[in-house]
Scaffold this motif. Sequence first.
Motif, PDB file in Angstrom:
ATOM      1  N   PHE A  83      -6.742   4.204 -14.638  1.00  0.00           N
ATOM      2  CA  PHE A  83      -7.876   4.630 -13.814  1.00  0.00           C
ATOM      3  C   PHE A  83      -7.309   5.245 -12.541  1.00  0.00           C
ATOM      4  CE2 PHE A  83      -6.899   0.223 -12.916  1.00  0.00           C
ATOM      5  CZ  PHE A  83      -6.860   0.166 -11.526  1.00  0.00           C
ATOM      6  N   ASN A  84      -7.922   6.334 -12.112  1.00  0.00           N
ATOM      7  CA  ASN A  84      -7.465   7.030 -10.913  1.00  0.00           C
ATOM      8  C   ASN A  84      -8.667   7.528 -10.121  1.00  0.00           C
ATOM      9  OD1 ASN A  84      -4.345   7.384 -10.970  1.00  0.00           O
ATOM     10  ND2 ASN A  84      -5.002   7.821 -13.069  1.00  0.00           N
ATOM     11  N   LYS A  89       0.835  -1.207   0.000  1.00  0.00           N
ATOM     12  CA  LYS A  89       0.000   0.000   0.000  1.00  0.00           C
ATOM     13  C   LYS A  89       0.871   1.260   0.000  1.00  0.00           C
ATOM     14  CE  LYS A  89      -4.094  -1.997   0.293  1.00  0.00           C
ATOM     15  NZ  LYS A  89      -3.669  -3.413   0.225  1.00  0.00           N
ATOM     16  N   GLU A  90       1.958   1.234   0.753  1.00  0.00           N
ATOM     17  CA  GLU A  90       2.879   2.377   0.783  1.00  0.00           C
ATOM     18  C   GLU A  90       3.407   2.671  -0.619  1.00  0.00           C
ATOM     19  OE1 GLU A  90       7.493   2.943   2.033  1.00  0.00           O
ATOM     20  OE2 GLU A  90       6.222   1.913   3.499  1.00  0.00           O
ATOM     21  N   THR A  91       3.787   1.623  -1.356  1.00  0.00           N
ATOM     22  CA  THR A  91       4.314   1.791  -2.708  1.00  0.00           C
ATOM     23  C   THR A  91       3.233   2.269  -3.666  1.00  0.00           C
ATOM     24  OG1 THR A  91       5.885   0.003  -2.272  1.00  0.00           O
ATOM     25  CG2 THR A  91       5.556   0.652  -4.574  1.00  0.00           C
ATOM     26  N   GLN A  92       2.036   1.708  -3.553  1.00  0.00           N
ATOM     27  CA  GLN A  92       0.946   2.105  -4.447  1.00  0.00           C
ATOM     28  C   GLN A  92       0.589   3.577  -4.268  1.00  0.00           C
ATOM     29  OE1 GLN A  92      -1.728  -1.045  -3.171  1.00  0.00           O
ATOM     30  NE2 GLN A  92      -1.590  -2.059  -5.166  1.00  0.00           N
ATOM     31  N   LYS A 142       2.616   5.872  -3.054  1.00  0.00           N
ATOM     32  CA  LYS A 142       3.763   6.669  -3.478  1.00  0.00           C
ATOM     33  C   LYS A 142       3.768   6.829  -4.993  1.00  0.00           C
ATOM     34  CE  LYS A 142       8.836   6.758  -3.328  1.00  0.00           C
ATOM     35  NZ  LYS A 142      10.064   6.029  -2.869  1.00  0.00           N
ATOM     36  N   GLU A 143       3.480   5.733  -5.716  1.00  0.00           N
ATOM     37  CA  GLU A 143       3.492   5.770  -7.184  1.00  0.00           C
ATOM     38  C   GLU A 143       2.135   6.126  -7.776  1.00  0.00           C
ATOM     39  OE1 GLU A 143       5.161   2.229  -8.844  1.00  0.00           O
ATOM     40  OE2 GLU A 143       6.911   2.245  -7.517  1.00  0.00           O
ATOM     41  N   GLN A 144       1.117   6.235  -6.911  1.00  0.00           N
ATOM     42  CA  GLN A 144      -0.254   6.526  -7.338  1.00  0.00           C
ATOM     43  C   GLN A 144      -0.670   5.587  -8.476  1.00  0.00           C
ATOM     44  OE1 GLN A 144      -1.085  10.679  -8.009  1.00  0.00           O
ATOM     45  NE2 GLN A 144      -0.619  11.234  -5.912  1.00  0.00           N
ATOM     46  N   ALA A 145      -0.524   4.283  -8.185  1.00  0.00           N
ATOM     47  CA  ALA A 145      -0.853   3.255  -9.176  1.00  0.00           C
ATOM     48  C   ALA A 145      -1.221   1.966  -8.468  1.00  0.00           C
ATOM     49  CB  ALA A 145       0.329   3.011 -10.109  1.00  0.00           C
ATOM     50  N   GLU A 172      -8.461  -0.887  -6.285  1.00  0.00           N
ATOM     51  CA  GLU A 172      -7.932  -2.162  -6.757  1.00  0.00           C
ATOM     52  C   GLU A 172      -8.790  -2.650  -7.915  1.00  0.00           C
ATOM     53  OE1 GLU A 172      -6.821  -5.112  -4.085  1.00  0.00           O
ATOM     54  OE2 GLU A 172      -5.604  -3.773  -2.860  1.00  0.00           O
ATOM     55  N   TYR A 173      -8.127  -3.212  -8.940  1.00  0.00           N
ATOM     56  CA  TYR A 173      -8.806  -3.585 -10.174  1.00  0.00           C
ATOM     57  C   TYR A 173      -8.893  -5.107 -10.291  1.00  0.00           C
ATOM     58  CZ  TYR A 173      -9.860  -3.551 -15.237  1.00  0.00           C
ATOM     59  OH  TYR A 173     -10.431  -3.719 -16.476  1.00  0.00           O
ATOM     60  N   GLU A 174     -10.106  -5.610 -10.505  1.00  0.00           N
ATOM     61  CA  GLU A 174     -10.303  -7.025 -10.819  1.00  0.00           C
ATOM     62  C   GLU A 174     -10.777  -7.087 -12.261  1.00  0.00           C
ATOM     63  OE1 GLU A 174     -10.074 -10.321 -11.478  1.00  0.00           O
ATOM     64  OE2 GLU A 174      -9.676 -10.238  -9.321  1.00  0.00           O
TER      65      GLU A 174
END
Length: 565
Positions: A505-506, A112-115, A117-120, A517-519
Amino acid sequence: MKKLLIFLLFTVFATAQSKYPTDYFRSPLDIPLQLSGNFGELRPNHFHAGFDFKTNQREGLNVYAVADGYISRIKISNSGYGKAIYITHPNGFTSVYGHLQNALGVIDEKIKETQYKEQAYEVEVFLKSGELVVKKGDIIALSGNTGGSEGPHLHFEFRDSATEKIINPMFFGYDKLIPDTKKPIVSALLVYPIDEKSIVNQSQRPVSLNLSLQADGTYLSEKVLAMGKIGFGISAHDIDNVSYNNNGTYRTELLSNGKTIFGYQFDEMIFDQARYINYFIDYKRYKSMRQRVQKMFAKNPYPLSNIFSHSNNGVFDISANYNQINRLEVSDFKNNKTIITIPIEYSVQKTTLVSDVKKTPYFIKYDREANFEKENVSVYFPEKTFYEDFYLNFDVANNVLTLHEDLVPVHSNFTISIEDTKSTEKEKEKMFIASVNGNKLSYITTKLVGNTFSCKTRSFGKFTLAKDTTGPKITIAKPVEGKWITNQKSINLTISDDLSGIKTFNGYLNGKWVLFEYESKLKRITHVFKDEFLLEGNNKLKVVVTDNVGNSTIFETQFNRSQKK
């Protein structure tokens, strides 16, 4: 001599096994292990790189670290292994866990920290040895169905940490956890005429051979009457005592007078060689009949490291006075073995079934580059794009390129170029090269230089220029506009695009980027509410979805939330 050969083969096998620890690793699950896929199993465009463990047809089972080590890599993807965790162990091996529902504890926090940070949503993290240490038996994640999975299961691998070679998990003691006393099953044996001068059982096309069970448990094939060069292929699968489904075979060997003519064995695999599966099998038969036949020959040699001791690339040259004893052996990891004796006799014969090769003006030499042009379309094939020579079906009509049929395996990318001098610059911004399947158009990543669109692909079929001017669709199944949703834990949206496909998507909550999160299988994005992004009372949500040519759609709503629960 025969005893010596058996001794040597046993010694090689025992040496391979001794390279790996058999009591160091535990099971990654706490249920009895059952396989839905095994190592080396034949899959579309690749050999299966590990074990697929069944998870009782559901998600959410505990996934355990199989030994001490550290999390060295985490990858979150919409495709492939989906959510995957890699653990590097001090003994030189790495274990891999794929299609996870989600990670747990500090591992999930790192994701989650990385997501954020990278906004992805899709991220990849590489970690050092001291950052995320795990112990044998730690629960690292829950099993799932993410990425390219077609149902809930755990994908599990072992790799050599230094070389990235994938290793058969059976070597690490997992054969003890999956009992197997059953022989592999050969469902089909085929014989192939190799060239235009070869004839087999009065045919210039592949011939299926009948098998009869013998008193000693082996099989005898019907006699092969042949002249010229021929090869063999089998359709086979393995079963064990507990998994109740068909899996791949471990070792297959074709012998003539006791000498190995062609064979392969799945001890290790190299990722860069995965594409060779399309030459390893009878690709045309697979595409037209959905039957995977493993060829025991090759017209041209190819560097698949699993092939061993081949003579003349597995090709028999049948001439007058041919007299040899031929045998095919199919084995599993526990050396349960199915044996087929194949009688071959030289025979001068007439052809009743002629070759189905369609000759065209366009002939491909596999070891040479080629370029074909018609109207505003050109196609460039680098050398060794293919495995064999063949006649290419190439045509352009009504702005559609017809490029052969998907019956010939393609190894590497070739380039399609289409020139357009009629569309405006603004129109070209929304255009791309698409593959055509009936009425369906599928996006291919396309470059535009001047008036020429170009793309790289490894697929045959029909292609055309397409234009997408419509934005993606965003819908919410349970509207929240103006409602109090204090007890709602998450919000779900469905996103889709009819033509070029979704690229990004944002989501933004009260002006701040938040994780969705994308399924992809459900076309659903989900945001789990966190207090740090929520306001007391009114909250504003904005979601922006963009397709592959830049069309965007914005969804906005507002809802009320109380922080006092």
